[in-house]
Motif scaffolding. Structure first.
Motif, short mmCIF file in Angstrom:
data_model
loop_
_atom_site.label_atom_id
_atom_site.label_comp_id
_atom_site.label_asym_id
_atom_site.label_seq_id
_atom_site.Cartn_x
_atom_site.Cartn_y
_atom_site.Cartn_z
N PRO A 219 0.81 -1.20 0.00
CA PRO A 219 0.00 0.00 0.00
C PRO A 219 0.85 1.27 0.00
CG PRO A 219 0.01 -1.00 2.18
CD PRO A 219 0.66 -1.97 1.25
N GLY A 220 0.39 2.27 -0.73
CA GLY A 220 1.12 3.53 -0.79
C GLY A 220 2.27 3.45 -1.77
N LYS A 221 2.83 4.57 -2.10
CA LYS A 221 3.95 4.63 -3.04
C LYS A 221 5.05 5.48 -2.43
CE LYS A 221 6.05 4.19 -7.05
NZ LYS A 221 6.58 2.90 -7.51
N LEU A 222 6.23 4.92 -2.33
CA LEU A 222 7.36 5.66 -1.79
C LEU A 222 7.89 6.61 -2.85
CD1 LEU A 222 9.30 2.90 0.16
CD2 LEU A 222 8.26 4.93 1.13
N ARG A 223 7.86 7.88 -2.57
CA ARG A 223 8.38 8.87 -3.50
C ARG A 223 9.51 9.64 -2.81
NH1 ARG A 223 5.01 9.53 -7.85
NH2 ARG A 223 2.89 8.72 -7.62
N PRO A 331 18.94 16.21 -6.31
CA PRO A 331 19.03 17.39 -7.17
C PRO A 331 19.48 18.65 -6.44
CG PRO A 331 17.06 16.13 -7.70
CD PRO A 331 17.65 15.50 -6.47
N ASP A 332 19.12 18.82 -5.17
CA ASP A 332 19.51 20.02 -4.43
C ASP A 332 20.69 19.78 -3.49
OD1 ASP A 332 18.30 18.50 -2.44
OD2 ASP A 332 16.57 19.83 -2.20
N GLU A 333 21.24 18.57 -3.46
CA GLU A 333 22.36 18.14 -2.60
C GLU A 333 22.02 18.17 -1.11
OE1 GLU A 333 26.28 19.55 -3.52
OE2 GLU A 333 26.08 19.06 -5.64
N ASP A 334 20.74 18.33 -0.77
CA ASP A 334 20.30 18.12 0.61
C ASP A 334 19.94 16.65 0.78
OD1 ASP A 334 20.57 20.77 1.49
OD2 ASP A 334 18.60 21.32 0.69
N LEU A 337 15.99 12.47 4.74
CA LEU A 337 15.85 11.90 6.08
C LEU A 337 14.38 12.02 6.44
CD1 LEU A 337 18.94 13.63 7.76
CD2 LEU A 337 18.80 11.24 7.04
N ASP A 338 13.65 10.92 6.29
CA ASP A 338 12.20 11.02 6.44
C ASP A 338 11.63 9.64 6.72
OD1 ASP A 338 9.70 12.20 6.54
OD2 ASP A 338 9.73 12.94 4.48
N ARG A 339 10.36 9.64 7.12
CA ARG A 339 9.64 8.39 7.34
C ARG A 339 8.39 8.39 6.46
NH1 ARG A 339 8.84 4.70 12.47
NH2 ARG A 339 7.29 3.27 11.62
N ALA A 380 11.28 13.77 2.24
CA ALA A 380 11.24 12.96 1.03
C ALA A 380 10.29 13.52 -0.01
CB ALA A 380 10.84 11.52 1.37
N ALA A 381 9.33 14.32 0.41
CA ALA A 381 8.29 14.84 -0.48
C ALA A 381 8.63 16.21 -1.05
CB ALA A 381 6.96 14.90 0.26
N ARG A 382 9.81 16.73 -0.78
CA ARG A 382 10.12 18.08 -1.25
C ARG A 382 10.21 18.14 -2.77
NH1 ARG A 382 15.20 16.18 0.72
NH2 ARG A 382 16.95 16.44 -0.73
#
Length: 382
Positions: A219-223, A331-334, A337-339, A380-382
């Motif tokens: 379930p869900g999609k990791l982006r 792409p932004d070199e940051d 770090l996310d869940r 992760a969603a940025r």
């Protein structure tokens, strides 16, 4: 029946080892899975030197620097190993951000002083300095080959299980956790596959992150931001001036034709017994981490030799040994770090993450335990 675990860390490089350490310190049951053997040289966490370059001005990174300096000291005391050699770092060149860096570090209690090129050359004659110099005495070189075993040893002492030669061939996301299909190929492996379930997985798979997450079912999609894996090709140059002192260094180019054959900023440091390491930053050829040549790109290597001739008078630019590692760059070199659901992601360290290793471990443990979120710039969603 398969094995049921609490937290599985996938990838035993720097960040995965630090995450296992941070989780074990909190009394969590943690299992670290690494597809290769100890001390392998296939990813990004091998070798004996990485610059701890404090040259940041953004508040999120400056806060992590301050925390990281304290944690590296704590790790040295706990492990009995020297992990950081404080040679200092000098950043130079026509970089308009250097005054901002100095102000931000000074406010955070991290030492930083401006020098003229002549003043810097009197201290470090092996380097030719360019226009402006920022000296940061609290920086230096970290030793990955000592740090990774230290993290794992300290984690094991608190109950963590470390499994090398164990590859995650499938990650399935479920409503209440994850299901992993494992393949072990090390000494004593009986062959075949093992299925385990866990309440959550911390993915710190470096250049293999996209491959692993792309196949995640459920379930869900990791982006996450696109991760570009490149084969970087620095070199160790032979020291020609035995009396020269060597800090770590970073040289940022300007826009004039004098920098026309540069690929990127240059970083460098002394690796004891091997010479002066210097390299371009993040401009190597894009690669599949499972199919690398490990060979230098000859045009980039020749340009690096030209750089050494012009800017590193303390080395022999014609006597060198090329080395190879990988960058995994956003792409932004940051960082990422996310869940997302039962999956915690630590990825995209973009060639400047190693200095933050124990802080990243703490952040990943926070995400796994629900203690606090990571800074928004790492979403992760940025």
């Amino acid at each position: 029946m398969g094995t049921t675990l609490d937290t599985v860390v996938i990838g035993g490089g720097a960040m995965g080892s630090a995450a296992a350490w941070a989780l074990a310190r909190r009394g969590r049951q943690v299992t670290l899975l690494e597809q290769f053997g100890p001390g392998h040289r296939i990813g990004a966490s091998h070798g004996t030197t990485r610059n701890l370059n404090p040259g940041y001005h953004r508040p999120e990174y400056v806060a992590m620097l301050a925390e990281g300096l304290a944690l590296w000291d704590e790790l040295e005391q706990d492990s009995g190993e020297q992990l950081l050699t404080r040679t200092g770092i000098v950043n130079h060149g026509p970089d308009p951000r250097l005054p901002q860096v100095q102000a931000a570090l000074t406010e955070a209690g991290i030492r930083a002083e401006s020098l003229s090129p002549d003043e810097a050359a009197q201290r470090w004659r092996g380097i030719r300095f360019d226009q402006q110099v920022l000296h940061m005495p609290d920086g230096g070189q970290l030793n990955p080959e000592a740090a990774l075993p230290a993290f794992q040893r300290l984690a094991t002492a608190r109950g963590a299980e470390i499994r090398h030669h164990t590859k995650v061939v499938e990650l399935e996301i479920m409503d209440d956790g994850v299901r992993l299909t494992l393949e072990a190929d090390g000494p004593g492996a009986s062959g075949g596959y093992e299925v385990v379930t866990a309440a959550q997985a911390v993915v710190t798979a470096g250049g293999w992150t996209e491959k692993l997450l792309a196949g995640a079912a459920g379930p869900g999609k990791l982006r996450i931001p696109r991760l570009r894996v490149t084969q970087e090709q620095p070199a160790h140059f032979r020291v020609a001036d035995d009396g020269a002192m060597w800090p770590g260094f970073n040289h940022t180019p300007g826009t004039s034709p004098a920098y026309g054959n540069w690929y990127s900023p240059v970083y460098g440091m002394q690796t004891p017994g091997e010479g002066i390491k210097a390299g371009w930053h993040g401009v190597g050829p894009e690669v599949d981490p499972d199919n690398r040549s490990f060979l230098p790109e000859p045009v980039q290597l020749a340009a690096l030799q030209d750089y050494a001739r012009a800017w590193l008078p303390g080395v022999d630019a014609d006597s060198l040994e090329a080395i190879s590692c990988t960058y995994t760059t956003t792409p932004d070199e940051d960082f990422v770090l996310d869940r997302v659901g039962p999956v915690v992601i630590g990825a995209g360290f973009s060639g400047h993450g190693f200095k933050f290793t124990p802080v990243v471990g703490r952040i990943l443990a926070d995400l796994a335990t629900g203690t606090r979120p990571a800074p928004q710039i790492f979403s992760a969603a940025r």
